[in-house]
Design an enzyme around this catalytic site. Sequence first.
Site, PDB file in Angstrom:
ATOM      1  CB  CYS A   1      -3.987   5.994  10.916  1.00  0.00           C
ATOM      2  SG  CYS A   1      -4.664   4.699   9.879  1.00  0.00           S
TER       3      CYS A   1
ATOM      4  NE  ARG B   1       0.414   9.893  10.054  1.00  0.00           N
ATOM      5  CZ  ARG B   1       0.014   8.918   9.252  1.00  0.00           C
ATOM      6  NH1 ARG B   1      -1.187   8.436   9.357  1.00  0.00           N
ATOM      7  NH2 ARG B   1       0.825   8.436   8.336  1.00  0.00           N
TER       8      ARG B   1
ATOM      9  CE  LYS C   1      -1.971   1.848   4.155  1.00  0.00           C
ATOM     10  NZ  LYS C   1      -1.334   3.112   4.254  1.00  0.00           N
ATOM     11  CG  ASN C   2       2.334   2.625   3.483  1.00  0.00           C
ATOM     12  OD1 ASN C   2       1.188   2.994   3.205  1.00  0.00           O
ATOM     13  ND2 ASN C   2       2.715   2.333   4.712  1.00  0.00           N
TER      14      ASN C   2
ATOM     15  NE  ARG D   1      -6.596   4.485   4.827  1.00  0.00           N
ATOM     16  CZ  ARG D   1      -5.615   4.918   5.616  1.00  0.00           C
ATOM     17  NH1 ARG D   1      -5.823   5.119   6.884  1.00  0.00           N
ATOM     18  NH2 ARG D   1      -4.439   5.173   5.126  1.00  0.00           N
TER      19      ARG D   1
ATOM     20  CG  ASP E   1       3.338   0.897   9.688  1.00  0.00           C
ATOM     21  OD1 ASP E   1       2.336   1.564   9.851  1.00  0.00           O
ATOM     22  OD2 ASP E   1       4.418   1.375   9.284  1.00  0.00           O
TER      23      ASP E   1
HETATM   24  N1  EPU Z   1       7.003  14.047  10.664  1.00  0.00           N
HETATM   25  C1  EPU Z   1       7.141  15.372  10.999  1.00  0.00           C
HETATM   26  N2  EPU Z   1       6.977  16.301   9.998  1.00  0.00           N
HETATM   27  C2  EPU Z   1       6.704  15.963   8.718  1.00  0.00           C
HETATM   28  C3  EPU Z   1       6.595  14.594   8.377  1.00  0.00           C
HETATM   29  C4  EPU Z   1       6.737  13.648   9.388  1.00  0.00           C
HETATM   30  O1  EPU Z   1       7.379  15.705  12.160  1.00  0.00           O
HETATM   31  O2  EPU Z   1       6.567  16.870   7.859  1.00  0.00           O
HETATM   32  C5  EPU Z   1       7.130  13.013  11.721  1.00  0.00           C
HETATM   33  C6  EPU Z   1       5.799  12.275  11.953  1.00  0.00           C
HETATM   34  O3  EPU Z   1       4.946  12.974  12.809  1.00  0.00           O
HETATM   35  C7  EPU Z   1       6.249  10.955  12.540  1.00  0.00           C
HETATM   36  C8  EPU Z   1       7.599  10.728  11.839  1.00  0.00           C
HETATM   37  O4  EPU Z   1       8.012  11.984  11.309  1.00  0.00           O
HETATM   38  O5  EPU Z   1       6.477  11.081  13.912  1.00  0.00           O
HETATM   39  C9  EPU Z   1       7.569   9.716  10.725  1.00  0.00           C
HETATM   40  O6  EPU Z   1       6.587  10.081   9.755  1.00  0.00           O
HETATM   41  P1  EPU Z   1       6.751   9.709   8.220  1.00  0.00           P
HETATM   42  O7  EPU Z   1       6.718  10.968   7.432  1.00  0.00           O
HETATM   43  O8  EPU Z   1       7.923   8.812   8.072  1.00  0.00           O
HETATM   44  O9  EPU Z   1       5.427   8.883   7.956  1.00  0.00           O
HETATM   45  P2  EPU Z   1       4.408   9.031   6.754  1.00  0.00           P
HETATM   46  O10 EPU Z   1       5.141   9.209   5.477  1.00  0.00           O
HETATM   47  O11 EPU Z   1       3.321   9.971   7.100  1.00  0.00           O
HETATM   48  C10 EPU Z   1       4.441   6.498   6.123  1.00  0.00           C
HETATM   49  C11 EPU Z   1       3.393   5.418   6.046  1.00  0.00           C
HETATM   50  C12 EPU Z   1       2.989   4.987   7.434  1.00  0.00           C
HETATM   51  C13 EPU Z   1       4.225   4.480   8.167  1.00  0.00           C
HETATM   52  C14 EPU Z   1       5.309   5.577   8.174  1.00  0.00           C
HETATM   53  C15 EPU Z   1       6.604   5.092   8.795  1.00  0.00           C
HETATM   54  C16 EPU Z   1       2.263   5.982   4.014  1.00  0.00           C
HETATM   55  C17 EPU Z   1       1.016   6.459   3.343  1.00  0.00           C
HETATM   56  N3  EPU Z   1       2.235   5.932   5.334  1.00  0.00           N
HETATM   57  O12 EPU Z   1       3.794   7.567   6.785  1.00  0.00           O
HETATM   58  O13 EPU Z   1       2.093   3.923   7.281  1.00  0.00           O
HETATM   59  O14 EPU Z   1       3.884   4.137   9.479  1.00  0.00           O
HETATM   60  O15 EPU Z   1       5.574   6.006   6.833  1.00  0.00           O
HETATM   61  O16 EPU Z   1       7.095   3.981   8.115  1.00  0.00           O
HETATM   62  O17 EPU Z   1       3.235   5.627   3.352  1.00  0.00           O
HETATM   63  C18 EPU Z   1       0.155   2.644   7.694  1.00  0.00           C
HETATM   64  O18 EPU Z   1       0.397   2.055   6.635  1.00  0.00           O
HETATM   65  O19 EPU Z   1      -0.776   2.299   8.477  1.00  0.00           O
HETATM   66  C19 EPU Z   1       0.955   3.809   8.062  1.00  0.00           C
HETATM   67  C20 EPU Z   1       0.615   4.649   9.035  1.00  0.00           C
END
Ligand code: EPU
Length: 453
Positions: A137, A142, A39-40, A436, A328
């Site tokens: 989520c 986030r 998915k990601n 999802r 995850d």
């Molecule tokens: N963060 C910030 N500022 C930003 C972006 C992120 O502070 O601008 C922080 C977040 O709050 C968090 C950390 O950095 O504490 C990591 O966030 P990241 O950006 O790595 O996560 P994401 O890209 O929003 C993706 C996956 C998540 C998965 C994370 C970590 C997708 C759509 N989502 O999220 O997947 O947990 O990377 O591997 O790719 C899921 O599949 O259920 C899921 C939540």
Amino acid sequence: MPGNREQGTIVSDVNADNDVLRVVGGKPLSGQIKVRGAKNFVSKAMVAALLAPGTSVLKNVPEIRDVRVVSDLLRLHGVNVNFDDAKGIITIDASHVDLADVADVDTLAGSSRIPILFSGPLVHRLGEAFIPSLGGCRIGDRPIDFHLETLRRLGATVDKEHADGIHITAPNGLHGAKIHLPYPSVGATEQTLLAAVLADGKTELSGAAIEPEIMDLICVLQKMGAIISVDVDRTIRIEGVEKLKGYEHTALTDRIEAASWASAALATRGDIFVKGATQPEMMTFLNVFRKIGGEFEVRDDGIRFWHPGGDLKPVAIETDVHPGFMTDWQQPLVVALTQANGLSIVHETVYENRFGFTKPLVQMGATIQLYRECLGSLPCRFQQRNFEHSAVIFGPTPLTGQDIDVPDLRGGFSHLIAALAASGPSTVHGISLIDRGYADFRGKLRALGAEIE
Ligand code: EPU
């Protein structure tokens, strides 16, 4: 649900009937299921197709709601998307791209965080982009500050003054820049890649995330004509090119779904062959699985996971960015740890608020205590910040069926595992949230012998 899905906007396919699942637990799950692409990764590869005025073909695509949401977002921008869900092939023709209606994007995007990644491709194609308020989520704040700072550094103007979302413009195009991420964010790394590949000049991104899904996105971009290198110190270098072409690619397997089924095998004392699961992306998980006492066998076409009988052993784990133990994976594994003999410790260092799902587990009979302290080898970003981000799990404790409300995608699947491991019936509400990210999970559960209705 086989067939081609070419037309029509699916904002929601949830109704009361498919939103509640009755589960009679206590039976080992056993049999074979197939897991398709991640998915990601898939959602990001679909956005990457926007960068080229041509046709891209993505294979091994799962039939999940996030794919439908991104398809519909692309369609709102005038892109032609055809999803053959029986074959798992999505064809995206981005020859023509329009600005979408702000209200339509807002309605659709409610359930997803992907729209922020449309910024770079839309700015390249149209000179501007609109980003609505984001879904996803509720597992922490986030924020998107890293994303917006990246776009600014690449030369975009980010206007947050609009009530309906963020407007991003770059009438003179984007240019290469030096960017450092304060934390290796998956999304912000992808943002940089998608925005910098067509920028004028070189971009250097230090402190980048290097998850396998990001590496697969880099492979897609390279197929499209991009020049990207990854150094051992988490620095990604991108040399902007003038144009990109469509790609053909097979998505890497969803290692989160695979680990979820592995955890289900352990928690229910079952035996599940996860067709499609691959070892390299799951190495860290497999080590922990083995330490707990789970057995696995890596085959050419997947991985078999099973409970060998006897007691499971407790473990201490910390979640981390790749190659660490994925955040995850934590939630489904915690359910299995309620059945391990002794004290397990889980220190969550990626999201500050990812243990909310443990409350229903406690109501089902688990003994789980949450702590604000960092119960790990190193203090993390959440030290002294009042977040309950460490958990101590004492087992084994028998679980009994309950009424459960699904809180988020991974937490929800974990509740489902708990209901399947528990004695007696459970009623799981809000189950469609799991659509999802877990394709046909009801069919897969039935194939594994689960008693569900
Ligand atoms: N963060 C910030 N500022 C930003 C972006 C992120 O502070 O601008 C922080 C977040 O709050 C968090 C950390 O950095 O504490 C990591 O966030 P990241 O950006 O790595 O996560 P994401 O890209 O929003 C993706 C996956 C998540 C998965 C994370 C970590 C997708 C759509 N989502 O999220 O997947 O947990 O990377 O591997 O790719 C899921 O599949 O259920 C899921 C939540």
